[in-house]
Design a protein around this motif. Structure first.
Motif, PDB file in Angstrom:
ATOM      1  N   THR A 163      48.272  32.690  41.424  1.00 29.26           N
ATOM      2  CA  THR A 163      47.827  34.072  41.590  1.00 29.26           C
ATOM      3  C   THR A 163      49.034  35.004  41.602  1.00 29.26           C
ATOM      4  O   THR A 163      50.166  34.553  41.811  1.00 29.26           O
ATOM      5  CB  THR A 163      47.043  34.234  42.903  1.00 29.26           C
ATOM      6  N   ASP A 166      52.771  37.876  46.217  1.00 35.17           N
ATOM      7  CA  ASP A 166      52.736  38.878  47.285  1.00 35.17           C
ATOM      8  C   ASP A 166      53.879  39.869  47.073  1.00 35.17           C
ATOM      9  O   ASP A 166      54.898  39.546  46.458  1.00 35.17           O
ATOM     10  CB  ASP A 166      52.900  38.209  48.651  1.00 35.17           C
ATOM     11  N   ARG A 173      48.389  46.488  42.679  1.00 37.13           N
ATOM     12  CA  ARG A 173      47.371  45.696  43.363  1.00 37.13           C
ATOM     13  C   ARG A 173      46.007  46.370  43.310  1.00 37.13           C
ATOM     14  O   ARG A 173      44.975  45.684  43.334  1.00 37.13           O
ATOM     15  CB  ARG A 173      47.814  45.436  44.801  1.00 37.13           C
ATOM     16  N   LEU A 176      44.555  45.041  40.234  1.00 35.57           N
ATOM     17  CA  LEU A 176      44.315  43.603  40.305  1.00 35.57           C
ATOM     18  C   LEU A 176      43.111  43.267  41.179  1.00 35.57           C
ATOM     19  O   LEU A 176      42.426  42.269  40.952  1.00 35.57           O
ATOM     20  CB  LEU A 176      45.559  42.891  40.846  1.00 35.57           C
ATOM     21  N   GLU A 177      42.834  44.094  42.183  1.00 33.82           N
ATOM     22  CA  GLU A 177      41.824  43.751  43.182  1.00 33.82           C
ATOM     23  C   GLU A 177      40.528  44.541  43.054  1.00 33.82           C
ATOM     24  O   GLU A 177      39.565  44.265  43.769  1.00 33.82           O
ATOM     25  CB  GLU A 177      42.425  43.942  44.579  1.00 33.82           C
ATOM     26  N   ARG A 179      36.903  46.071  41.856  1.00 27.47           N
ATOM     27  CA  ARG A 179      35.654  45.491  41.384  1.00 27.47           C
ATOM     28  C   ARG A 179      34.729  46.611  40.933  1.00 27.47           C
ATOM     29  O   ARG A 179      34.780  47.723  41.466  1.00 27.47           O
ATOM     30  CB  ARG A 179      34.967  44.684  42.501  1.00 27.47           C
ATOM     31  N   VAL A 184      38.888  51.016  46.179  1.00 32.25           N
ATOM     32  CA  VAL A 184      39.924  50.272  46.886  1.00 32.25           C
ATOM     33  C   VAL A 184      40.583  51.202  47.901  1.00 32.25           C
ATOM     34  O   VAL A 184      41.084  52.275  47.533  1.00 32.25           O
ATOM     35  CB  VAL A 184      40.993  49.723  45.923  1.00 32.25           C
ATOM     36  N   ARG A 192      48.173  46.555  52.991  1.00 37.29           N
ATOM     37  CA  ARG A 192      46.915  45.845  52.744  1.00 37.29           C
ATOM     38  C   ARG A 192      45.967  46.697  51.910  1.00 37.29           C
ATOM     39  O   ARG A 192      46.088  47.921  51.858  1.00 37.29           O
ATOM     40  CB  ARG A 192      46.243  45.483  54.070  1.00 37.29           C
ATOM     41  N   THR A 193      45.013  46.024  51.285  1.00 36.41           N
ATOM     42  CA  THR A 193      43.958  46.704  50.547  1.00 36.41           C
ATOM     43  C   THR A 193      42.607  46.180  51.012  1.00 36.41           C
ATOM     44  O   THR A 193      42.511  45.062  51.534  1.00 36.41           O
ATOM     45  CB  THR A 193      44.086  46.487  49.031  1.00 36.41           C
ATOM     46  N   LEU A 195      38.189  46.476  49.846  1.00 40.33           N
ATOM     47  CA  LEU A 195      37.159  46.981  48.941  1.00 40.33           C
ATOM     48  C   LEU A 195      35.997  47.563  49.739  1.00 40.33           C
ATOM     49  O   LEU A 195      35.580  46.992  50.753  1.00 40.33           O
ATOM     50  CB  LEU A 195      36.635  45.854  48.052  1.00 40.33           C
ATOM     51  N   GLY A 368      38.367  45.323  37.757  1.00 41.39           N
ATOM     52  CA  GLY A 368      39.810  45.252  37.803  1.00 41.39           C
ATOM     53  C   GLY A 368      40.383  44.408  36.672  1.00 41.39           C
ATOM     54  O   GLY A 368      39.709  44.095  35.677  1.00 41.39           O
ATOM     55  N   ARG A 370      41.842  41.464  34.295  1.00 41.97           N
ATOM     56  CA  ARG A 370      41.224  40.194  33.944  1.00 41.97           C
ATOM     57  C   ARG A 370      41.811  39.682  32.623  1.00 41.97           C
ATOM     58  O   ARG A 370      42.342  40.462  31.837  1.00 41.97           O
ATOM     59  CB  ARG A 370      39.718  40.337  33.803  1.00 41.97           C
TER      60      ARG A 370
END
Length: 373
Positions: A163, A166, A173, A176-177, A179, A184, A192-193, A195, A368, A370
Protein backbone atom coordinates in the motif's frame (compact mmCIF):
# COMPACT_ATOMS: atom_id res chain seq x y z
CA UNK A 1 -1.93 33.33 -21.97
CA UNK A 2 -0.01 31.35 -19.35
CA UNK A 3 0.06 31.73 -15.58
CA UNK A 4 2.94 34.22 -15.66
CA UNK A 5 1.06 36.49 -18.05
CA UNK A 6 -2.15 36.14 -16.06
CA UNK A 7 -0.32 37.05 -12.85
CA UNK A 8 1.24 40.10 -14.51
CA UNK A 9 -2.17 41.27 -15.66
CA UNK A 10 -3.46 40.84 -12.11
CA UNK A 11 -0.59 42.89 -10.68
CA UNK A 12 -1.11 45.63 -13.25
CA UNK A 13 -4.90 45.51 -12.95
CA UNK A 14 -5.05 45.20 -16.73
CA UNK A 15 -8.51 44.00 -17.69
CA UNK A 16 -10.32 40.88 -16.54
CA UNK A 17 -8.70 37.48 -16.12
CA UNK A 18 -9.82 34.51 -18.12
CA UNK A 19 -9.24 30.78 -17.57
CA UNK A 20 -5.65 29.75 -18.31
CA UNK A 21 -5.05 26.91 -20.72
CA UNK A 22 -7.77 24.46 -21.64
CA UNK A 23 -10.12 22.13 -19.84
CA UNK A 24 -9.59 18.93 -21.85
CA UNK A 25 -12.79 17.34 -23.04
CA UNK A 26 -11.35 13.87 -22.44
CA UNK A 27 -8.16 12.21 -21.26
CA UNK A 28 -6.15 10.14 -23.76
CA UNK A 29 -7.43 6.56 -23.54
CA UNK A 30 -5.44 3.54 -22.32
CA UNK A 31 -4.28 2.61 -25.83
CA UNK A 32 -3.02 6.15 -26.51
CA UNK A 33 -1.16 6.31 -23.19
CA UNK A 34 0.36 2.87 -23.71
CA UNK A 35 1.42 3.77 -27.25
CA UNK A 36 2.89 7.05 -26.03
CA UNK A 37 4.83 5.28 -23.30
CA UNK A 38 6.24 2.80 -25.79
CA UNK A 39 7.10 5.56 -28.24
CA UNK A 40 9.00 7.75 -25.79
CA UNK A 41 10.53 5.09 -23.53
CA UNK A 42 10.92 2.10 -25.83
CA UNK A 43 8.94 -0.43 -23.78
CA UNK A 44 5.30 -0.87 -22.67
CA UNK A 45 4.27 0.45 -19.23
CA UNK A 46 3.66 -1.82 -16.26
CA UNK A 47 0.11 -0.49 -15.99
CA UNK A 48 -2.15 2.55 -15.86
CA UNK A 49 -3.42 4.32 -12.74
CA UNK A 50 -5.94 7.13 -12.32
CA UNK A 51 -6.29 9.70 -9.55
CA UNK A 52 -9.05 12.32 -9.35
CA UNK A 53 -8.89 16.05 -8.98
CA UNK A 54 -10.26 17.39 -5.74
CA UNK A 55 -12.38 20.32 -4.61
CA UNK A 56 -11.78 22.05 -1.29
CA UNK A 57 -15.15 22.58 0.39
CA UNK A 58 -13.97 24.26 3.60
CA UNK A 59 -10.92 24.74 5.78
CA UNK A 60 -8.17 24.91 3.15
CA UNK A 61 -7.21 28.45 4.20
CA UNK A 62 -6.33 27.51 7.79
CA UNK A 63 -3.55 25.02 7.09
CA UNK A 64 -1.00 27.19 8.92
CA UNK A 65 -3.01 26.94 12.15
CA UNK A 66 -3.56 23.20 11.65
CA UNK A 67 -7.28 23.64 11.20
CA UNK A 68 -9.31 20.77 9.69
CA UNK A 69 -10.48 20.79 6.08
CA UNK A 70 -13.11 19.08 3.92
CA UNK A 71 -12.54 17.85 0.35
CA UNK A 72 -14.43 15.92 -2.30
CA UNK A 73 -12.92 14.18 -5.29
CA UNK A 74 -14.09 14.98 -8.80
CA UNK A 75 -15.04 13.00 -11.92
CA UNK A 76 -12.00 14.43 -13.73
CA UNK A 77 -8.39 13.66 -13.00
CA UNK A 78 -5.02 12.39 -14.18
CA UNK A 79 -4.20 8.98 -15.65
CA UNK A 80 -0.59 7.84 -15.51
CA UNK A 81 1.08 5.06 -17.49
CA UNK A 82 3.96 4.00 -15.23
CA UNK A 83 6.93 1.70 -15.52
CA UNK A 84 10.36 1.29 -13.98
CA UNK A 85 13.74 1.31 -15.71
CA UNK A 86 17.27 0.09 -15.06
CA UNK A 87 18.76 3.57 -14.66
CA UNK A 88 17.74 5.66 -11.61
CA UNK A 89 16.44 8.74 -13.42
CA UNK A 90 12.87 10.07 -13.46
CA UNK A 91 11.39 10.88 -16.88
CA UNK A 92 7.89 12.26 -17.37
CA UNK A 93 6.05 13.00 -20.61
CA UNK A 94 2.64 13.36 -22.17
CA UNK A 95 1.67 11.56 -25.37
CA UNK A 96 2.93 14.68 -27.19
CA UNK A 97 6.42 14.63 -25.74
CA UNK A 98 8.68 14.97 -22.67
CA UNK A 99 8.09 17.55 -19.94
CA UNK A 100 10.92 19.71 -18.61
CA UNK A 101 12.34 19.16 -15.15
CA UNK A 102 10.82 22.50 -14.09
CA UNK A 103 7.27 21.41 -14.92
CA UNK A 104 5.08 21.09 -11.82
CA UNK A 105 4.06 17.56 -12.75
CA UNK A 106 7.69 16.47 -13.03
CA UNK A 107 8.53 17.97 -9.65
CA UNK A 108 5.53 16.14 -8.15
CA UNK A 109 6.56 12.80 -9.65
CA UNK A 110 10.14 13.30 -8.47
CA UNK A 111 8.92 13.94 -4.93
CA UNK A 112 6.76 10.83 -4.92
CA UNK A 113 9.61 8.71 -6.28
CA UNK A 114 11.88 9.99 -3.47
CA UNK A 115 9.22 9.02 -0.90
CA UNK A 116 8.92 5.56 -2.47
CA UNK A 117 12.69 5.06 -2.26
CA UNK A 118 12.72 6.16 1.38
CA UNK A 119 9.90 3.72 2.17
CA UNK A 120 11.76 0.87 0.47
CA UNK A 121 9.25 0.50 -2.37
CA UNK A 122 11.77 1.33 -5.08
CA UNK A 123 15.44 0.39 -5.21
CA UNK A 124 17.96 3.19 -5.55
CA UNK A 125 19.20 1.85 -8.89
CA UNK A 126 15.72 1.72 -10.44
CA UNK A 127 14.28 4.66 -12.34
CA UNK A 128 10.69 5.61 -13.11
CA UNK A 129 9.04 6.45 -16.42
CA UNK A 130 5.63 8.14 -16.57
CA UNK A 131 3.25 9.23 -19.34
CA UNK A 132 0.46 11.55 -18.14
CA UNK A 133 -2.98 12.12 -19.59
CA UNK A 134 -5.65 14.33 -18.04
CA UNK A 135 -9.18 15.67 -18.40
CA UNK A 136 -8.56 18.09 -15.51
CA UNK A 137 -7.28 21.65 -16.11
CA UNK A 138 -3.76 22.24 -14.82
CA UNK A 139 -4.17 25.89 -13.86
CA UNK A 140 -7.11 25.89 -11.46
CA UNK A 141 -7.70 25.14 -7.79
CA UNK A 142 -8.74 21.55 -8.53
CA UNK A 143 -5.69 19.59 -7.44
CA UNK A 144 -3.99 18.68 -10.70
CA UNK A 145 -0.53 18.28 -9.14
CA UNK A 146 -1.91 16.26 -6.24
CA UNK A 147 -3.69 13.97 -8.72
CA UNK A 148 -0.38 13.38 -10.53
CA UNK A 149 1.29 12.51 -7.24
CA UNK A 150 -1.51 10.23 -6.06
CA UNK A 151 -1.61 8.28 -9.34
CA UNK A 152 2.15 7.68 -9.33
CA UNK A 153 2.25 6.91 -5.58
CA UNK A 154 -0.44 4.27 -6.03
CA UNK A 155 1.36 2.86 -9.07
CA UNK A 156 4.69 2.46 -7.27
CA UNK A 157 3.06 0.84 -4.24
CA UNK A 158 1.06 -1.55 -6.44
CA UNK A 159 4.19 -2.52 -8.35
CA UNK A 160 5.91 -3.19 -5.01
CA UNK A 161 2.96 -5.32 -3.86
CA UNK A 162 2.02 -3.09 -0.95
CA UNK A 163 0.00 0.00 0.00
CA UNK A 164 1.12 3.64 -0.35
CA UNK A 165 3.63 4.57 2.36
CA UNK A 166 2.75 6.46 5.51
CA UNK A 167 3.74 10.08 5.57
CA UNK A 168 2.53 11.05 2.11
CA UNK A 169 1.26 14.65 1.96
CA UNK A 170 -2.39 15.00 2.95
CA UNK A 171 -3.19 16.45 -0.48
CA UNK A 172 -2.22 13.13 -2.04
CA UNK A 173 -3.98 11.06 0.59
CA UNK A 174 -7.29 12.79 -0.15
CA UNK A 175 -7.16 11.33 -3.66
CA UNK A 176 -6.00 7.93 -2.45
CA UNK A 177 -8.68 7.54 0.23
CA UNK A 178 -11.75 9.18 -1.34
CA UNK A 179 -14.90 7.22 -2.13
CA UNK A 180 -17.86 7.96 -4.34
CA UNK A 181 -20.64 9.73 -2.44
CA UNK A 182 -18.32 10.75 0.39
CA UNK A 183 -16.09 13.62 1.42
CA UNK A 184 -12.73 13.46 3.14
CA UNK A 185 -12.12 15.30 6.41
CA UNK A 186 -8.44 16.12 6.89
CA UNK A 187 -7.06 16.54 10.40
CA UNK A 188 -3.82 18.43 9.84
CA UNK A 189 -2.78 18.33 13.46
CA UNK A 190 -2.65 14.55 13.65
CA UNK A 191 -2.18 13.90 9.94
CA UNK A 192 -5.32 11.76 9.86
CA UNK A 193 -8.19 11.53 7.40
CA UNK A 194 -11.77 10.34 7.78
CA UNK A 195 -14.59 9.65 5.33
CA UNK A 196 -18.09 11.09 5.80
CA UNK A 197 -21.16 10.40 3.67
CA UNK A 198 -21.93 13.17 1.18
CA UNK A 199 -24.49 11.46 -1.02
CA UNK A 200 -25.52 14.33 -3.22
CA UNK A 201 -26.91 12.07 -5.92
CA UNK A 202 -29.23 10.38 -3.45
CA UNK A 203 -30.34 13.80 -2.21
CA UNK A 204 -30.88 15.09 -5.76
CA UNK A 205 -28.12 17.69 -5.37
CA UNK A 206 -25.16 18.65 -7.53
CA UNK A 207 -21.95 20.66 -7.27
CA UNK A 208 -21.60 23.43 -9.87
CA UNK A 209 -17.91 24.37 -10.33
CA UNK A 210 -16.78 27.66 -11.83
CA UNK A 211 -13.21 28.33 -13.01
CA UNK A 212 -12.92 32.09 -13.64
CA UNK A 213 -9.15 32.18 -14.18
CA UNK A 214 -8.82 35.11 -11.76
CA UNK A 215 -5.58 35.45 -9.80
CA UNK A 216 -4.71 37.63 -6.80
CA UNK A 217 -2.07 40.32 -7.31
CA UNK A 218 0.29 38.07 -5.35
CA UNK A 219 0.19 34.61 -3.84
CA UNK A 220 -1.45 35.15 -0.46
CA UNK A 221 -0.70 31.74 1.01
CA UNK A 222 2.74 32.48 2.54
CA UNK A 223 1.52 35.87 3.77
CA UNK A 224 -1.54 34.45 5.54
CA UNK A 225 0.49 31.55 6.93
CA UNK A 226 2.94 34.04 8.46
CA UNK A 227 0.08 36.06 9.95
CA UNK A 228 -1.53 33.02 11.54
CA UNK A 229 1.85 31.95 12.92
CA UNK A 230 2.29 35.40 14.50
CA UNK A 231 -1.16 35.21 16.06
CA UNK A 232 -0.41 31.81 17.55
CA UNK A 233 2.72 33.20 19.19
CA UNK A 234 0.35 35.35 21.26
CA UNK A 235 -2.73 33.14 21.58
CA UNK A 236 -1.41 29.61 21.33
CA UNK A 237 -3.04 27.14 18.90
CA UNK A 238 -5.98 28.85 17.23
CA UNK A 239 -7.86 25.56 17.02
CA UNK A 240 -8.00 25.61 20.86
CA UNK A 241 -9.41 29.14 21.22
CA UNK A 242 -12.66 29.00 23.19
CA UNK A 243 -13.29 32.66 24.06
CA UNK A 244 -12.94 34.44 20.71
CA UNK A 245 -13.78 38.00 21.94
CA UNK A 246 -11.15 37.72 24.67
CA UNK A 247 -8.61 36.39 22.16
CA UNK A 248 -9.28 39.24 19.74
CA UNK A 249 -8.74 41.82 22.50
CA UNK A 250 -5.20 40.49 22.90
CA UNK A 251 -4.37 41.24 19.25
CA UNK A 252 -3.50 44.87 18.52
CA UNK A 253 -3.24 44.70 14.74
CA UNK A 254 -6.72 45.02 13.12
CA UNK A 255 -5.77 42.93 10.09
CA UNK A 256 -4.41 40.20 12.33
CA UNK A 257 -7.64 40.22 14.31
CA UNK A 258 -9.51 39.58 11.07
CA UNK A 259 -7.28 36.60 10.27
CA UNK A 260 -7.80 35.13 13.74
CA UNK A 261 -11.56 35.61 13.60
CA UNK A 262 -11.77 33.79 10.29
CA UNK A 263 -9.52 30.90 11.36
CA UNK A 264 -11.37 30.28 14.62
CA UNK A 265 -14.89 30.61 13.26
CA UNK A 266 -14.05 28.51 10.18
CA UNK A 267 -13.26 25.55 12.42
CA UNK A 268 -16.62 25.98 14.18
CA UNK A 269 -18.43 26.14 10.84
CA UNK A 270 -16.64 23.06 9.60
CA UNK A 271 -17.57 21.11 12.73
CA UNK A 272 -21.19 22.19 12.31
CA UNK A 273 -21.13 20.94 8.71
CA UNK A 274 -19.71 17.59 9.82
CA UNK A 275 -22.55 17.30 12.36
CA UNK A 276 -25.09 17.69 9.58
CA UNK A 277 -23.26 15.17 7.42
CA UNK A 278 -23.38 12.59 10.21
CA UNK A 279 -27.17 12.91 10.16
CA UNK A 280 -27.43 12.75 6.37
CA UNK A 281 -28.71 16.34 6.12
CA UNK A 282 -26.58 17.16 3.10
CA UNK A 283 -28.70 19.96 1.68
CA UNK A 284 -28.57 21.86 4.98
CA UNK A 285 -24.81 22.32 4.64
CA UNK A 286 -25.44 25.04 2.02
CA UNK A 287 -25.90 28.01 4.39
CA UNK A 288 -22.70 27.05 6.21
CA UNK A 289 -20.79 27.12 2.93
CA UNK A 290 -22.18 30.58 2.16
CA UNK A 291 -21.28 31.82 5.64
CA UNK A 292 -17.74 30.51 5.13
CA UNK A 293 -17.52 32.38 1.85
CA UNK A 294 -18.60 35.65 3.45
CA UNK A 295 -16.11 35.17 6.26
CA UNK A 296 -13.28 34.83 3.73
CA UNK A 297 -13.42 38.59 3.38
CA UNK A 298 -11.46 38.67 6.62
CA UNK A 299 -8.70 37.00 4.64
CA UNK A 300 -8.90 39.66 1.88
CA UNK A 301 -10.65 37.08 -0.25
CA UNK A 302 -12.64 36.29 -2.40
CA UNK A 303 -11.61 37.86 -5.69
CA UNK A 304 -14.18 40.00 -7.56
CA UNK A 305 -14.69 37.41 -10.32
CA UNK A 306 -15.39 34.75 -7.71
CA UNK A 307 -17.82 37.07 -5.92
CA UNK A 308 -19.66 37.45 -9.22
CA UNK A 309 -19.96 33.68 -9.60
CA UNK A 310 -21.06 33.10 -6.00
CA UNK A 311 -23.63 35.91 -5.98
CA UNK A 312 -25.08 34.76 -9.32
CA UNK A 313 -25.35 31.17 -8.07
CA UNK A 314 -27.17 32.30 -4.92
CA UNK A 315 -29.62 34.45 -6.91
CA UNK A 316 -30.29 31.58 -9.31
CA UNK A 317 -31.29 29.02 -6.68
CA UNK A 318 -28.15 27.48 -5.15
CA UNK A 319 -28.43 26.19 -1.58
CA UNK A 320 -25.01 27.64 -0.83
CA UNK A 321 -21.85 28.80 -2.61
CA UNK A 322 -18.23 29.45 -1.74
CA UNK A 323 -14.79 30.20 -3.08
CA UNK A 324 -12.51 27.15 -3.29
CA UNK A 325 -8.75 27.48 -2.95
CA UNK A 326 -6.81 30.74 -3.25
CA UNK A 327 -7.51 31.95 -6.76
CA UNK A 328 -10.40 31.98 -9.21
CA UNK A 329 -12.46 28.89 -8.47
CA UNK A 330 -15.88 28.69 -6.83
CA UNK A 331 -18.55 26.06 -6.36
CA UNK A 332 -22.19 25.93 -5.35
CA UNK A 333 -24.49 23.28 -3.90
CA UNK A 334 -27.52 23.11 -6.17
CA UNK A 335 -30.73 21.05 -6.38
CA UNK A 336 -30.55 19.11 -9.64
CA UNK A 337 -33.69 20.76 -11.05
CA UNK A 338 -32.05 24.18 -10.63
CA UNK A 339 -28.66 23.37 -12.16
CA UNK A 340 -29.54 24.77 -15.58
CA UNK A 341 -30.81 28.00 -14.03
CA UNK A 342 -27.69 28.38 -11.91
CA UNK A 343 -25.32 27.75 -14.83
CA UNK A 344 -27.25 30.20 -17.02
CA UNK A 345 -27.34 32.77 -14.24
CA UNK A 346 -23.58 32.60 -13.74
CA UNK A 347 -22.82 32.95 -17.44
CA UNK A 348 -25.24 35.88 -17.75
CA UNK A 349 -23.72 37.67 -14.74
CA UNK A 350 -20.27 37.48 -16.34
CA UNK A 351 -21.65 38.67 -19.67
CA UNK A 352 -23.40 41.68 -18.12
CA UNK A 353 -20.24 42.68 -16.24
CA UNK A 354 -18.10 42.36 -19.35
CA UNK A 355 -16.03 39.53 -17.89
CA UNK A 356 -14.66 36.65 -19.98
CA UNK A 357 -16.90 33.61 -19.86
CA UNK A 358 -15.87 31.22 -17.10
CA UNK A 359 -15.59 27.46 -17.39
CA UNK A 360 -18.54 25.80 -15.66
CA UNK A 361 -18.86 22.09 -14.87
CA UNK A 362 -21.33 19.99 -12.86
CA UNK A 363 -20.05 17.22 -10.58
CA UNK A 364 -20.81 14.65 -7.90
CA UNK A 365 -18.35 13.42 -5.22
CA UNK A 366 -16.40 10.71 -7.00
CA UNK A 367 -14.15 7.71 -6.50
CA UNK A 368 -10.54 7.97 -5.39
CA UNK A 369 -7.35 6.74 -7.04
CA UNK A 370 -7.37 3.29 -8.63
CA UNK A 371 -5.63 1.07 -11.16
CA UNK A 372 -7.39 1.20 -14.53
CA UNK A 373 -5.32 -1.23 -16.64
Amino acid sequence: MGVTGARLRAVLGAGHARPVGVWPEASPGPSALTAGFTRWFGTPPSGLWHAPGRLALMGEHTAASEGPALYVCLPWGVTAAVGTAEDPGVRVATVNGPLSERHRAVREVTSVVAAAREAGLLKADRGVRVILGSDLPEHSSLGHSAAVGAAVALALSDLAGTTPPDGLPLDLRVGLEARSGHLVRVNRRGGRTALFPFDLEGSDLRLVLVDTGALPRRDLRPVRAAELARAQETLGPLRAVQDLPAALRRIQNPALRDRVEFAVTETHRLNAAVGLLREGRFGEVGPILSASHLSLRRFDLPLPAVETAVEAAARSGARGARMSGWAGTSYSLVPSERVENVVSGIREAFRVRGRPEPRVRVALPSEGARRVD
